[in-house]
Scaffold this motif. Structure first.
Motif, PDB file in Angstrom:
ATOM      1  N   PRO A 138       0.812  -1.224   0.000  1.00 22.54           N
ATOM      2  CA  PRO A 138       0.000   0.000   0.000  1.00 22.54           C
ATOM      3  C   PRO A 138       0.844   1.272   0.000  1.00 22.54           C
ATOM      4  CG  PRO A 138      -0.923  -1.602   1.530  1.00 22.54           C
ATOM      5  CD  PRO A 138       0.405  -2.140   1.095  1.00 22.54           C
ATOM      6  N   GLU A 139       2.016   1.221   0.642  1.00 27.84           N
ATOM      7  CA  GLU A 139       2.909   2.385   0.655  1.00 27.84           C
ATOM      8  C   GLU A 139       3.527   2.617  -0.722  1.00 27.84           C
ATOM      9  OE1 GLU A 139       3.135   4.247   3.576  1.00 27.84           O
ATOM     10  OE2 GLU A 139       1.490   2.849   3.972  1.00 27.84           O
ATOM     11  N   LEU A 140       3.873   1.532  -1.423  1.00 23.68           N
ATOM     12  CA  LEU A 140       4.379   1.658  -2.788  1.00 23.68           C
ATOM     13  C   LEU A 140       3.282   2.137  -3.729  1.00 23.68           C
ATOM     14  CD1 LEU A 140       6.529  -1.582  -2.870  1.00 23.68           C
ATOM     15  CD2 LEU A 140       7.419   0.695  -3.390  1.00 23.68           C
ATOM     16  N   ASP A 141       2.073   1.624  -3.566  1.00 23.13           N
ATOM     17  CA  ASP A 141       0.945   2.064  -4.393  1.00 23.13           C
ATOM     18  C   ASP A 141       0.738   3.575  -4.282  1.00 23.13           C
ATOM     19  OD1 ASP A 141       0.043  -0.236  -5.705  1.00 23.13           O
ATOM     20  OD2 ASP A 141      -1.186  -0.875  -4.016  1.00 23.13           O
ATOM     21  N   ALA A 142       0.893   4.082  -3.064  1.00 19.22           N
ATOM     22  CA  ALA A 142       0.637   5.501  -2.814  1.00 19.22           C
ATOM     23  C   ALA A 142       1.851   6.375  -3.081  1.00 19.22           C
ATOM     24  CB  ALA A 142       0.180   5.685  -1.369  1.00 19.22           C
ATOM     25  N   GLY A 143       3.008   5.760  -3.364  1.00 18.61           N
ATOM     26  CA  GLY A 143       4.215   6.525  -3.619  1.00 18.61           C
ATOM     27  C   GLY A 143       4.931   6.994  -2.371  1.00 18.61           C
ATOM     28  N   ARG A 144       4.511   6.521  -1.199  1.00 16.53           N
ATOM     29  CA  ARG A 144       5.177   6.927   0.044  1.00 16.53           C
ATOM     30  C   ARG A 144       6.495   6.170   0.246  1.00 16.53           C
ATOM     31  NH1 ARG A 144      -0.399   7.105   1.637  1.00 16.53           N
ATOM     32  NH2 ARG A 144      -0.297   4.900   2.238  1.00 16.53           N
ATOM     33  N   ILE A 145       6.611   4.978  -0.317  1.00 17.49           N
ATOM     34  CA  ILE A 145       7.868   4.260  -0.433  1.00 17.49           C
ATOM     35  C   ILE A 145       8.115   4.089  -1.924  1.00 17.49           C
ATOM     36  CG2 ILE A 145       9.036   2.045  -0.076  1.00 17.49           C
ATOM     37  CD1 ILE A 145       7.621   1.761   2.561  1.00 17.49           C
ATOM     38  N   ARG A 146       9.348   4.223  -2.346  1.00 19.69           N
ATOM     39  CA  ARG A 146       9.629   4.158  -3.773  1.00 19.69           C
ATOM     40  C   ARG A 146      10.856   3.298  -4.048  1.00 19.69           C
ATOM     41  NH1 ARG A 146      13.441   8.375  -5.290  1.00 19.69           N
ATOM     42  NH2 ARG A 146      14.052   9.602  -3.459  1.00 19.69           N
ATOM     43  N   THR A 147      10.928   2.815  -5.247  1.00 16.02           N
ATOM     44  CA  THR A 147      12.152   2.168  -5.693  1.00 16.02           C
ATOM     45  C   THR A 147      13.003   3.200  -6.414  1.00 16.02           C
ATOM     46  OG1 THR A 147      13.073   0.315  -6.955  1.00 16.02           O
ATOM     47  CG2 THR A 147      11.142   1.393  -7.890  1.00 16.02           C
ATOM     48  N   VAL A 148      14.315   3.064  -6.290  1.00 16.22           N
ATOM     49  CA  VAL A 148      15.242   4.035  -6.868  1.00 16.22           C
ATOM     50  C   VAL A 148      16.087   3.327  -7.923  1.00 16.22           C
ATOM     51  CG1 VAL A 148      17.079   5.692  -6.423  1.00 16.22           C
ATOM     52  CG2 VAL A 148      15.322   5.280  -4.677  1.00 16.22           C
ATOM     53  N   THR A 149      15.895   3.685  -9.177  1.00 15.79           N
ATOM     54  CA  THR A 149      16.656   3.090 -10.270  1.00 15.79           C
ATOM     55  C   THR A 149      17.806   4.012 -10.652  1.00 15.79           C
ATOM     56  OG1 THR A 149      14.708   1.933 -11.131  1.00 15.79           O
ATOM     57  CG2 THR A 149      16.556   2.264 -12.652  1.00 15.79           C
ATOM     58  N   HIS A 150      19.027   3.490 -10.582  1.00 15.08           N
ATOM     59  CA  HIS A 150      20.204   4.281 -10.952  1.00 15.08           C
ATOM     60  C   HIS A 150      20.430   4.246 -12.456  1.00 15.08           C
ATOM     61  CE1 HIS A 150      24.264   6.015 -10.527  1.00 15.08           C
ATOM     62  NE2 HIS A 150      24.595   5.191 -11.501  1.00 15.08           N
ATOM     63  N   ALA A 151      20.320   3.043 -13.060  1.00 20.73           N
ATOM     64  CA  ALA A 151      20.607   2.909 -14.491  1.00 20.73           C
ATOM     65  C   ALA A 151      19.923   1.674 -15.036  1.00 20.73           C
ATOM     66  CB  ALA A 151      22.111   2.815 -14.731  1.00 20.73           C
ATOM     67  N   THR A 152      19.591   1.729 -16.316  1.00 23.58           N
ATOM     68  CA  THR A 152      19.064   0.570 -17.028  1.00 23.58           C
ATOM     69  C   THR A 152      19.969   0.269 -18.217  1.00 23.58           C
ATOM     70  OG1 THR A 152      17.627   1.891 -18.456  1.00 23.58           O
ATOM     71  CG2 THR A 152      16.679   1.113 -16.383  1.00 23.58           C
ATOM     72  N   PHE A 153      20.117  -1.012 -18.518  1.00 23.53           N
ATOM     73  CA  PHE A 153      20.905  -1.472 -19.649  1.00 23.53           C
ATOM     74  C   PHE A 153      20.096  -2.489 -20.428  1.00 23.53           C
ATOM     75  CE2 PHE A 153      23.967  -0.239 -16.438  1.00 23.53           C
ATOM     76  CZ  PHE A 153      24.992   0.373 -17.140  1.00 23.53           C
ATOM     77  N   PRO A 154      20.123  -2.456 -21.754  1.00 23.62           N
ATOM     78  CA  PRO A 154      19.480  -3.537 -22.500  1.00 23.62           C
ATOM     79  C   PRO A 154      20.165  -4.860 -22.193  1.00 23.62           C
ATOM     80  CG  PRO A 154      20.759  -2.135 -23.971  1.00 23.62           C
ATOM     81  CD  PRO A 154      20.754  -1.453 -22.638  1.00 23.62           C
ATOM     82  N   LEU A 155      19.425  -5.942 -22.355  1.00 20.94           N
ATOM     83  CA  LEU A 155      19.910  -7.267 -21.983  1.00 20.94           C
ATOM     84  C   LEU A 155      21.296  -7.561 -22.567  1.00 20.94           C
ATOM     85  CD1 LEU A 155      18.873  -9.793 -20.418  1.00 20.94           C
ATOM     86  CD2 LEU A 155      18.009 -10.652 -22.613  1.00 20.94           C
ATOM     87  N   GLU A 156      21.502  -7.151 -23.807  1.00 29.20           N
ATOM     88  CA  GLU A 156      22.769  -7.460 -24.466  1.00 29.20           C
ATOM     89  C   GLU A 156      23.958  -6.682 -23.885  1.00 29.20           C
ATOM     90  OE1 GLU A 156      20.490  -4.499 -27.145  1.00 29.20           O
ATOM     91  OE2 GLU A 156      20.055  -6.290 -25.939  1.00 29.20           O
ATOM     92  N   ARG A 157      23.693  -5.726 -23.018  1.00 31.79           N
ATOM     93  CA  ARG A 157      24.773  -4.976 -22.366  1.00 31.79           C
ATOM     94  C   ARG A 157      24.914  -5.358 -20.893  1.00 31.79           C
ATOM     95  NH1 ARG A 157      23.475   1.108 -23.531  1.00 31.79           N
ATOM     96  NH2 ARG A 157      25.277   1.388 -22.153  1.00 31.79           N
ATOM     97  N   ALA A 158      24.616  -6.616 -20.588  1.00 34.12           N
ATOM     98  CA  ALA A 158      24.695  -7.088 -19.205  1.00 34.12           C
ATOM     99  C   ALA A 158      26.106  -6.964 -18.636  1.00 34.12           C
ATOM    100  CB  ALA A 158      24.210  -8.531 -19.120  1.00 34.12           C
ATOM    101  N   ARG A 159      27.121  -7.077 -19.481  1.00 32.85           N
ATOM    102  CA  ARG A 159      28.498  -6.921 -18.989  1.00 32.85           C
ATOM    103  C   ARG A 159      28.693  -5.545 -18.357  1.00 32.85           C
ATOM    104  NH1 ARG A 159      32.609  -9.548 -23.555  1.00 32.85           N
ATOM    105  NH2 ARG A 159      31.684 -11.657 -23.577  1.00 32.85           N
ATOM    106  N   GLU A 160      28.192  -4.508 -19.032  1.00 26.08           N
ATOM    107  CA  GLU A 160      28.325  -3.160 -18.502  1.00 26.08           C
ATOM    108  C   GLU A 160      27.585  -3.008 -17.185  1.00 26.08           C
ATOM    109  OE1 GLU A 160      27.772   0.039 -21.510  1.00 26.08           O
ATOM    110  OE2 GLU A 160      27.645  -1.637 -22.925  1.00 26.08           O
ATOM    111  N   ALA A 161      26.437  -3.636 -17.083  1.00 28.33           N
ATOM    112  CA  ALA A 161      25.671  -3.576 -15.839  1.00 28.33           C
ATOM    113  C   ALA A 161      26.453  -4.196 -14.690  1.00 28.33           C
ATOM    114  CB  ALA A 161      24.330  -4.294 -16.016  1.00 28.33           C
TER     115      ALA A 161
END
Length: 337
Positions: free
Chosen positions: A295-318
């Motif tokens: 419920p806290e995530l639904d309401a935005g009171r707790i959030r996930t923090v994403t630093h970076a995304t990589f396409p699957l083929e760039r898993a080495r960089e990740a």
């Protein structure tokens, strides 16, 4: 996508032996099928975690019977159901804890380990929820028994685990402290709700914890460092405090440790790993998250923090970024689906 529309093959990541990021390879493989009580998920994003690096290095193999394909958490759409699955339907957007196999375009998950995508979280960002939230909730709330009015310290506060722990501990109603390795990372922790963040490269965290708590110490510590921090962790705990270990980045053997503080202050020293736990244990954690945290995530009171995304083929960089420890929050792989 209906189940009849599934392709025969998919892209996935495999480790071509043990070693550094250079052993990561992209391959084509058959799409797996869900068994009883399982669902097949068309993966949109998968989280990159320290255990993935440990598996690649050859020190954390998958449990017997699990696929060797790495990846412990995914988010995406349910596309097929195994027998006996209730409460989920093709097309549902979910995130799921998986025992392995997340670095792929399709992954099998236990239906009981799936949670709905929170309304305030994108489907990509939801790929970084399960591993950290299952880990933190089970170790801080269930095992560590953190309660309102207590105090809490998490090491590595700028990591995915740390960012989650700060927010869950704050939600519980605890005073929250964190350690991190730079002024920028300390500010990041404080922005998430930590009352104070300690730069462990500039100060002794045990002395700072005592100062910040007027000499009392904290009630619960969540630690992923291990041996090199153990003596100072024990010094940092208040009477009846609980030290919960979830990783051993700083070693697993301690020589010459004085265990008197454990007895004198009635300390609890415990720990766990998530991956080997049974299906029922993980389902119980999912139920607790659904009740207390979602419920806290639904309401935005707790959030996930994403630093970076990589396409699957760039898993080495990740993986290179993960090992650099330069990230603030989660690192994700995306499939483009």
């Amino acid at each position: 996508m209906a189940t009849t529309d599934l392709p025969g093959t998919m892209r996935q990541i495999r480790y071509a032996g043990s070693g550094g990021p250079e052993v990561i390879s992209l391959e084509t493989a058959p799409v797996p099928s869900p068994g009883p009580g399982q669902v097949l998920i068309e993966v949109v994003a998968a989280g990159v975690n320290r255990p993935d690096v440990a598996q690649r290095s050859g020190v954390y193999p998958p449990p017997p019977g699990a696929t060797e394909i790495p990846g412990l958490e995914v988010a995406g759409r349910v596309v097929a159901l195994g027998s006996g699955v209730d409460g989920l339907s093709p097309g549902d957007e979910v995130c799921a804890l998986v025992i392995s196999g997340g670095y792929a375009e399709y992954a099998v998950a236990e239906a009981a380990h799936c949670l709905p995508r929170p309304r305030a979280v994108s489907l990509v960002d939801a790929g970084g929820l399960p591993e950290t939230f299952f880990t933190v909730y089970s170790n801080v709330v269930q095992r560590g028994r953190l309660a309102r009015g207590e105090s809490f310290l998490v090491h590595g506060g700028s990591s995915g685990i740390g960012a989650t722990a700060i927010q869950i501990a704050k939600h519980v109603g605890a005073r929250v402290f964190a350690t991190a390795g730079s002024a920028e990372k300390c500010r990041f922790c404080e922005g998430l709700g930590a009352e104070a963040a300690i730069d462990y490269k500039q100060a002794d965290f045990a002395e700072e914890v005592k100062r910040l708590t007027d000499g009392r110490g904290v009630d619960v510590i969540l630690d992923m460092i291990g041996a090199s921090y153990l003596a100072r962790n024990l010094k940092s705990l208040a009477p009846d405090g609980r030290l919960v270990m979830i990783a051993l980045m700083g070693g697993y053997k301690v020589d010459g440790l004085n265990i008197t503080p454990i007895m004198r202050n009635r300390l609890t020293f415990t720990g766990s790993t998530l991956r080997p736990r049974g299906k029922a244990d993980k389902a119980a954690i999912a139920d607790g998250l659904r009740r207390d945290i979602w419920p806290e995530l639904d309401a935005g009171r707790i959030r996930t923090v994403t630093h970076a995304t990589f396409p699957l083929e760039r898993a080495r960089e990740a993986h290179e970024l993960m090992e650099s420890s330069a990230h603030l929050g989660k690192i994700l792989l995306t499939t483009g689906r």
